[in-house]
Motif scaffolding. Structure first.
Motif, mmCIF file in Angstrom:
data_model
loop_
_atom_site.group_PDB
_atom_site.id
_atom_site.type_symbol
_atom_site.label_atom_id
_atom_site.label_comp_id
_atom_site.label_asym_id
_atom_site.label_seq_id
_atom_site.Cartn_x
_atom_site.Cartn_y
_atom_site.Cartn_z
ATOM 1 N N ALA A 85 0.827 -1.206 0.000
ATOM 2 C CA ALA A 85 0.000 0.000 0.000
ATOM 3 C C ALA A 85 0.863 1.258 0.000
ATOM 4 C CB ALA A 85 -0.919 0.004 1.221
ATOM 5 N N TYR A 86 2.009 1.191 0.666
ATOM 6 C CA TYR A 86 2.913 2.340 0.755
ATOM 7 C C TYR A 86 3.430 2.759 -0.620
ATOM 8 C CZ TYR A 86 6.463 5.360 2.921
ATOM 9 O OH TYR A 86 7.225 6.431 3.312
ATOM 10 N N GLN A 87 3.562 1.778 -1.512
ATOM 11 C CA GLN A 87 4.040 2.079 -2.865
ATOM 12 C C GLN A 87 3.070 2.970 -3.635
ATOM 13 O OE1 GLN A 87 7.127 1.250 -3.908
ATOM 14 N NE2 GLN A 87 7.374 0.423 -1.837
ATOM 15 N N GLU A 88 1.826 3.054 -3.149
ATOM 16 C CA GLU A 88 0.802 3.865 -3.817
ATOM 17 C C GLU A 88 0.700 5.270 -3.231
ATOM 18 O OE1 GLU A 88 -0.769 2.635 -6.497
ATOM 19 O OE2 GLU A 88 0.529 0.881 -6.195
ATOM 20 N N LYS A 89 1.658 5.639 -2.399
ATOM 21 C CA LYS A 89 1.552 6.901 -1.661
ATOM 22 C C LYS A 89 1.447 8.141 -2.544
ATOM 23 C CE LYS A 89 6.570 7.116 -0.969
ATOM 24 N NZ LYS A 89 6.858 5.828 -1.629
ATOM 25 N N HIS A 90 1.909 8.037 -3.797
ATOM 26 C CA HIS A 90 1.836 9.184 -4.696
ATOM 27 C C HIS A 90 0.522 9.246 -5.472
ATOM 28 C CE1 HIS A 90 5.965 10.111 -3.831
ATOM 29 N NE2 HIS A 90 6.401 8.960 -4.311
ATOM 30 N N SER A 91 -0.299 8.228 -5.365
ATOM 31 C CA SER A 91 -1.515 8.179 -6.179
ATOM 32 C C SER A 91 -2.632 9.038 -5.580
ATOM 33 C CB SER A 91 -2.012 6.735 -6.318
ATOM 34 O OG SER A 91 -2.555 6.270 -5.099
ATOM 35 N N LYS A 92 -3.468 9.571 -6.447
ATOM 36 C CA LYS A 92 -4.604 10.390 -6.016
ATOM 37 C C LYS A 92 -5.578 9.567 -5.183
ATOM 38 C CE LYS A 92 -8.257 13.447 -7.740
ATOM 39 N NZ LYS A 92 -9.319 12.837 -6.917
ATOM 40 N N ALA A 93 -5.775 8.299 -5.564
ATOM 41 C CA ALA A 93 -6.709 7.445 -4.834
ATOM 42 C C ALA A 93 -6.258 7.252 -3.393
ATOM 43 C CB ALA A 93 -6.836 6.095 -5.539
ATOM 44 N N PHE A 94 -4.967 7.065 -3.195
ATOM 45 C CA PHE A 94 -4.430 6.874 -1.846
ATOM 46 C C PHE A 94 -4.589 8.155 -1.031
ATOM 47 C CE2 PHE A 94 -0.972 6.401 1.296
ATOM 48 C CZ PHE A 94 -1.292 5.142 1.802
ATOM 49 N N THR A 95 -4.271 9.279 -1.662
ATOM 50 C CA THR A 95 -4.414 10.568 -0.976
ATOM 51 C C THR A 95 -5.866 10.851 -0.623
ATOM 52 O OG1 THR A 95 -2.497 11.419 -2.200
ATOM 53 C CG2 THR A 95 -3.919 13.040 -1.134
ATOM 54 N N ASP A 96 -6.782 10.538 -1.531
ATOM 55 C CA ASP A 96 -8.212 10.744 -1.270
ATOM 56 C C ASP A 96 -8.676 9.918 -0.078
ATOM 57 O OD1 ASP A 96 -8.384 12.509 -3.367
ATOM 58 O OD2 ASP A 96 -9.248 11.064 -4.783
ATOM 59 N N THR A 97 -8.179 8.687 0.020
ATOM 60 C CA THR A 97 -8.526 7.825 1.161
ATOM 61 C C THR A 97 -8.037 8.441 2.469
ATOM 62 O OG1 THR A 97 -8.364 5.852 -0.223
ATOM 63 C CG2 THR A 97 -8.252 5.517 2.143
#
Length: 301
Positions: free
Chosen positions: A116-128
């Motif tokens: 999950a940490y690898q997705e830290k730059h994604s908008k979806a992760f930030t939105d969550t």
């Protein structure tokens, strides 16, 4: 605020006719030392200017950035949230000195899996994250963004124009980008990555247009937070000879690499080298128990 330059005297330097000076950024502040002080300076100003009350950022178990951000948040009366790499830490973070210090200074943690940490730059992760924590100022892992680079551009001073080579350890690339931006065209900037992989070149190019730099990728000792008995002995010997403490994740590897290159005649006689001490000494407290478990020598504090 400016750090001081400290000349290093070692037999190998006299033998190879090379001078080595260390810029003691680690002395800037007792808890927000080195490049973390530089990276946070303009970001904290932006947090206030934009009216945020919460600062969210990312890091691992030994992150100097996490520890520094937590203290800076306390100092500026900001709520801080640390998204921490490694779900397993949620059950044992209180035994980790870095995270324990950050918590003491008011940081709230969210532990996530490495995937999950690898997705830290994604908008979806930030939105969550925004759904969970509300509005916050987002600071990238290691604090590296345009404002951080601006702060790191203040590391070099006009007096540092005398040096031929400037050396810096690299985590996320923001610090060396700032140094490159203010270096002279006649100066060479060498970066010593603490991580394996070639991806850092592109990250650095996002923040600079100069090409007077290159990376020395042979001194990561296996990757981030990986150490060996040889590295620990070097750190302890270096402190004994120079009175300058080094951390095992960044500056220990940096100075090991510089002196190894000097031994191998990588630099011409009369070359003047400036090494940037980026701090990070808080990680020693957390590293020593791990070294003890592995029957490795301890780092002198």
């Amino acid at each position: 605020m400016q750090s001081e330059n400290q000349s290093v005297q070692l037999p190998i330097l006299r033998q190879k006719q090379v001078s080595l000076t260390i810029k003691r950024e680690d002395l800037l502040h007792p808890l927000i030392a080195g490049n973390k002080y530089r990276k946070l300076k303009y970001n904290l100003a932006a947090v206030k200017a934009q009216g945020f009350e919460t600062l969210l950022t990312f890091g691992g178990a030994f992150s100097n950035h996490i520890a520094a951000t937590a203290y800076a948040g306390k100092l500026h009366r900001l709520k801080t949230i640390g998204v921490i790499r490694g779900e397993e830490l949620s059950q044992k973070w209180e035994s980790n000195p870095t995270l324990k210090l950050a918590s003491k200074n008011g940081m709230q943690f969210k532990f996530v899996s490495r995937e999950a940490y690898q997705e830290k730059h994604s908008k979806a992760f930030t939105d969550t994250l925004r759904q969970e924590f509300g509005s916050f100022y987002l600071l990238p892992e290691g604090g590296s963004n345009t404002l951080a680079v601006k702060g790191c551009e203040e590391i070099l001073t006009p007096e540092d124009a005398q040096f031929d080579v400037i050396c810096c350890a690299i985590g996320t690339g923001g610090t060396i980008a700032g140094i490159i931006n203010t270096s002279g065209l006649n100066q060479k900037v060498l970066g010593f990555p603490a991580l394996k992989g070639d991806f850092l070149k592109e990250d650095i190019r996002n923040f600079t247009t100069k090409d007077n730099w290159r990376l020395q990728g042979d001194y990561h000792f296996g990757g981030y937070a990986k150490v060996s008995a040889e590295l620990i002995h070097f750190i302890n010997d270096f402190k004994k000879q120079t009175k300058i403490p080094l951390d095992p994740i960044y500056t220990g590897k940096l100075l090991y690499g510089i002196l190894d290159l000097i031994k191998k005649d990588h630099f011409k006689p009369k070359t003047k080298i400036l090494a940037i001490h980026t701090g990070g000494l808080q990680s020693i407290t957390g590293m020593n128990p791990i070294l003890k478990k592995k029957n490795l020598p301890q780092i002198a504090i």
